[in-house]
Enzyme design. Structure first.
Site, PDB file in Angstrom:
ATOM      1  N   SER A 193       2.563  -5.827  -3.474  1.00 32.33           N
ATOM      2  CA  SER A 193       1.481  -6.605  -4.077  1.00 32.33           C
ATOM      3  C   SER A 193       1.813  -7.045  -5.487  1.00 32.33           C
ATOM      4  CB  SER A 193       0.207  -5.759  -4.100  1.00 32.33           C
ATOM      5  OG  SER A 193      -0.804  -6.343  -4.900  1.00 32.33           O
TER       6      SER A 193
ATOM      7  N   GLU B  74      -0.200  -6.919  -7.746  1.00 32.15           N
ATOM      8  CA  GLU B  74      -0.876  -5.973  -8.641  1.00 32.15           C
ATOM      9  C   GLU B  74       0.105  -4.966  -9.250  1.00 32.15           C
ATOM     10  OE1 GLU B  74      -4.035  -5.503  -9.771  1.00 32.15           O
ATOM     11  OE2 GLU B  74      -4.759  -7.379  -8.883  1.00 32.15           O
TER      12      GLU B  74
ATOM     13  N   TYR C 153      -4.531   1.492  -7.352  1.00 33.76           N
ATOM     14  CA  TYR C 153      -3.997   0.697  -6.247  1.00 33.76           C
ATOM     15  C   TYR C 153      -2.612   0.162  -6.592  1.00 33.76           C
ATOM     16  CZ  TYR C 153      -3.351  -3.390  -3.225  1.00 33.76           C
ATOM     17  OH  TYR C 153      -2.829  -4.328  -2.364  1.00 33.76           O
TER      18      TYR C 153
END
Length: 344
Positions: free
Chosen positions: A135, A137, A159
């Protein structure tokens, strides 16, 4: 000979689009599901009828070994995760177990079933190929813009930390055991199947409710956060293209274009003939504890090596999502067309 794919997270947004794509490409598709949730299975089969399900859980090593052994897949796509970033602060332990350690458990299942060890490394031509859903992120507090395959990670949420663990674990199994293991560092990708807790779907649902007179306001957090948004149906094609490369490696996948949450809101309300300024309420409680201000992909390598290009533009995506939610809320389409939430 028909190729066989096994997908974790098959009932989520990406899982359903990937299953559709692989079926269209002639694959036999299997999906890992937890427990006996008939509602999720029914929704999946409504979207993709030609798919087979097998029980398994990213928290349970034995169940994953059993699933891989029974299916004997050519390719495994690990899309399962607890993927709603704000929830990861409230449930950091389970996020780490599923989104992080779940990757290791899946790789271990493949390694064990394949009989791979430190003294018996894999042969690329005949082994199970593994895809990990990494990801953007992971970049978090970005060191450079745009972000590419060499940009250092600085995750800003549990996360993002868990995804970084899964990403590095995938690299480690590739380098330690010679396994065909790749990670797709995908930037934000959305669709009408996105869970309603995510900001894009929250906006499209909110706009539809206001347009139909079911609500007056939409509560949002940071309107200045900027993201690289694309269409999930385009991005799953990049996953398969990564798995088709002769040598495994990781790729950044995105559009290379940033838009703010404010721009998302403006496009969505405008498409419905509404002025957002009369309906959006800023709620400080919805702002992340550690914000990721901007994410923007540098997808040059994916375009050059995979031949991948996004087809649906950001503006088209927003219109697609608003139209889908208007149709659903007005009864012109079934709510079964979109998954309940993101699943592992």
């Amino acid at each position: 000979m028909t190729r066989r794919a096994l997908i974790s997270g098959i009932t989520g947004q990406d899982g359903t689009y990937l299953a559709e794509h692989l079926v269209e490409e002639g694959y036999e598709v299997w999906g890992i599901v937890r427990g006996h949730d008939d509602t999720r299975a029914a929704r999946l089969r409504h979207l993709v009828s030609d798919v087979r399900l097998i029980r398994g859980d990213l928290l349970d090593q034995t169940s994953l070994i059993s699933a891989v052994d029974q299916v004997q897949p050519d390719e495994v796509y690990n899309l399962g995760a607890i993927s709603f970033v704000p929830l990861s602060w409230q449930q950091s332990g389970i996020t780490s177990e599923v989104t992080g350690l779940g990757v290791m458990r899946m790789l271990e299942a493949i390694r064990i079933v394949s009989g791979i060890s430190a003294s018996r490394t894999a042969q690329l031509g005949s082994q199970i190929r593994f895809y990990q859903a990494s990801s953007s992120e992971m970049f978090g507090k970005v060191r450079e813009t745009p972000q590419n395959e060499q940009t250092p990670f600085h995750p800003r949420s549990p996360y993002g930390v868990a995804k970084s663990y899964g990403h590095y674990t995938t690299q480690n199994y590739r380098e330690s055991y010679g396994m065909y293991a790749v990670s797709g560092i995908l930037f934000n990708h959305e669709s009408p199947r996105r869970g309603p807790e995510f900001v894009t779907r929250k906006v499209s649902l909110g706009v539809a409710r206001i347009k139909l007179g079911l609500s007056e306001t939409l509560r949002l957090g940071n309107l200045d956060a900027r993201r690289d948004w694309g269409y999930a149906g385009d991005y799953v094609k990049a996953m398969r293209q990564m798995m088709a490369q002769p040598v495994p490696s990781d790729f950044v996948v995105g559009t290379g274009i940033m838009s703010s949450v404010r721009t998302l809101v403006e496009h969505a309300f405008s498409h419905a003939g509404l002025d957002w300024r009369g309906h959006v309420v800023i709620d400080p409680s919805l702002v992340r504890p550690a914000e990721v201000d901007l994410l923007c992909a540098d997808p040059k390598r994916a375009r050059a090596q995979l031949g991948w290009e996004p087809v649906v533009s950001f503006e088209e995506l927003v219109r697609m999502m608003v139209d889908a939610d208007l149709a659903q809320l007005s009864g012109r389409s079934s709510p079964i067309d979109s998954p309940v939430a993101e699943h592992f």
